[in-house]
Design an enzyme around this catalytic site. Structure first.
Site, short mmCIF file in Angstrom:
data_model
loop_
_atom_site.label_atom_id
_atom_site.label_comp_id
_atom_site.label_asym_id
_atom_site.label_seq_id
_atom_site.Cartn_x
_atom_site.Cartn_y
_atom_site.Cartn_z
N CYS A 3 2.07 5.66 11.77
CA CYS A 3 1.81 4.34 12.34
C CYS A 3 1.69 4.40 13.85
O CYS A 3 1.09 3.54 14.47
CB CYS A 3 2.91 3.36 11.98
N HIS B 114 0.80 -1.24 0.00
CA HIS B 114 0.00 0.00 0.00
C HIS B 114 0.83 1.28 0.00
O HIS B 114 0.27 2.37 -0.14
CB HIS B 114 -1.01 -0.01 1.16
N1 PMP Z 1 8.18 -0.35 7.83
C1 PMP Z 1 8.14 0.95 7.49
C2 PMP Z 1 9.42 1.69 7.31
C3 PMP Z 1 6.92 1.60 7.31
O1 PMP Z 1 6.90 2.90 6.99
C4 PMP Z 1 5.72 0.86 7.48
C5 PMP Z 1 4.37 1.51 7.30
N2 PMP Z 1 4.14 2.60 8.12
C6 PMP Z 1 5.81 -0.50 7.82
C7 PMP Z 1 7.05 -1.07 7.98
C8 PMP Z 1 4.58 -1.35 8.01
O2 PMP Z 1 4.01 -1.67 6.78
P1 PMP Z 1 2.53 -2.27 6.66
O3 PMP Z 1 1.60 -1.12 6.82
O4 PMP Z 1 2.49 -2.89 5.29
O5 PMP Z 1 2.38 -3.30 7.74
#
Ligand code: PMP
Length: 375
Positions: A323, A201
């Site tokens: 996140c 995504h």
């Molecule tokens: N690693 C990094 C550096 C990210 O920026 C993110 C997403 N924020 C993730 C891992 C996690 O990815 P996903 O949303 O596909 O679990």
């Protein structure tokens, strides 16, 4: 809407939407089924697997599909430490990893692994020698992200992995390439990586799908067990629609990586020029970082307040890392951004479709916000 939060997620491209739709309508079989409907789903998934493998200079056999990079990171770290960590109990990592790596490391720490987190030097830059000197004969795993998601700093993955492998050939190397993939060249062999995490995504695919590259010969103990899909490394019926969308996005973006990079580099230059002219605004990202992520501090105004002010003007950015739901992760501090400067940090993350007019509107709103909002 002016969407400047592409490091959090991107808008799926029409090709990805179309591919997902086809896999949900015409081609909805279970890829493990032995009949024609199953075979067709399997063929669609094979095509996506090959596209993604090609994009990082790997073979389809090296690619395992997961539910996203969070799962890929968990599988890489838990799987490799379970497979190789009986006697070697040290894990070396950068101190600026995404929570999906860092929290997993904390869990492994609580289970008896020694985790050594390497910080950047005073100028925010990481040195391969610092990772090398953190490694020893006891080290099972080394993990470092390629592009930091909060600041855009590029970590010296290739130099570090090459130096470490030269001295300690048995250390398993893992890199979270989520913010680098389809933006910088990510080639498994050139990076010297045994394991690479990718997410759908962040590259105009759909949420809920990721991949883990596993170098041939590297063994992982599965985290999710069951029907032995994905070579037994990740059980569970594959999400064919999301995987097809992922493949379609990669197929579309792969040939344009350098053009897009150039375009976003000029957007970053324009953004930097405009925001630097605003009283009290500091740019926290380095000039030679990934242009896709620009972190700025808004003259001491609290991030969340500015974020909502900008939102009221139809502009979407992020405070620090999306996140962590607005919570400070400590990563900015590692890069020497602390106190009021960290409290007022905003992350602007662009895509090649971002326009100069949008950047100009953002800068205008930022300048007006700094004057009009309290706190
Ligand atoms: N690693 C990094 C550096 C990210 O920026 C993110 C997403 N924020 C993730 C891992 C996690 O990815 P996903 O949303 O596909 O679990």
């Amino acid at each position: 809407m002016i969407y400047l939060d592409n490091a959090a997620t991107t808008k799926p491209c029409p090709e990805a939407v179309q591919a997902a739709l086809e896999a949900m309508t015409d081609n909805f079989g279970n890829p493990s089924s032995l009949h024609r409907a199953g075979l067709n789903a399997q063929l669609a998934m094979d095509r996506a697997r090959k596209t993604i493998a090609d994009s990082i200079g790997a073979e389809p056999d090296n690619i395992i599909f997961t539910s996203g990079a969070t799962e890929s990171n968990n599988l890489a770290l838990r799987g490799a430490s379970a497979a190789y960590g009986k006697r070697r109990r040290r894990i070396v990592a950068s101190a600026v990893e995404h929570a999906s790596v860092d929290e997993t490391l904390s869990d492994l720490e609580s289970k008896g692994f020694e985790v050594v987190r390497v910080s950047p030097r005073e100028d925010g830059r990481f040195c391969a020698e610092d990772f090398l000197s953190a490694c020893n004969e006891d080290t099972v795993l080394l993990t470092m992200m390629y592009v930091n998601n909060e600041t855009g700093y590029i970590l010296p993955v290739k130099e570090t992995f090459t130096a470490v492998k030269r001295r300690f050939k048995d250390i398993i190397t893992h890199t979270d390439c989520v913010q680098a993939y389809m933006k910088l060249p990510v080639k498994a062999n050139q990076l010297g990586a045994d394991l690479i995490s990718l997410s759908g995504h962040k590259i105009h695919g759909v949420k809920g799908v990721g991949a883990l590259y596993i170098r041939r010969g590297v063994r992982l103990i599965p985290v999710v067990t069951g029907g032995k899909q994905e070579k037994g490394i990740r059980s569970g019926t594959e999400s064919v629609p999301l995987i097809c969308a992922f493949g379609a996005a990669v197929e579309k973006l792969s040939p344009t990586i350098s053009d897009r990079y150039e375009r976003v580099t000029s957007l970053k230059a324009r953004l930097t020029e405009l925001v630097s002219a605003i009283d009290g605004v500091e740019v926290n990202s380095p000039a030679d970082g990934s242009p896709y992520v620009v972190n700025i501090s808004a003259a001491g105004k609290r991030s969340e307040i500015m974020l909502h002010y900008l939102e009221s003007r139809g502009i979407y950015v992020s405070s620090g890392s999306a996140c962590s739901k607005g919570q400070q992760s400590g990563v900015l501090g590692q890069f020497g951004i602390s106190g009021k400067r960290a409290d007022s940090a905003l992350r602007v993350s662009m895509t090649a479709e971002t326009t100069e007019a949008e950047i100009e509107e953002f800068a205008r709103a930022l300048a007006e916000g700094i004057v009009s909002v309290r706190g």
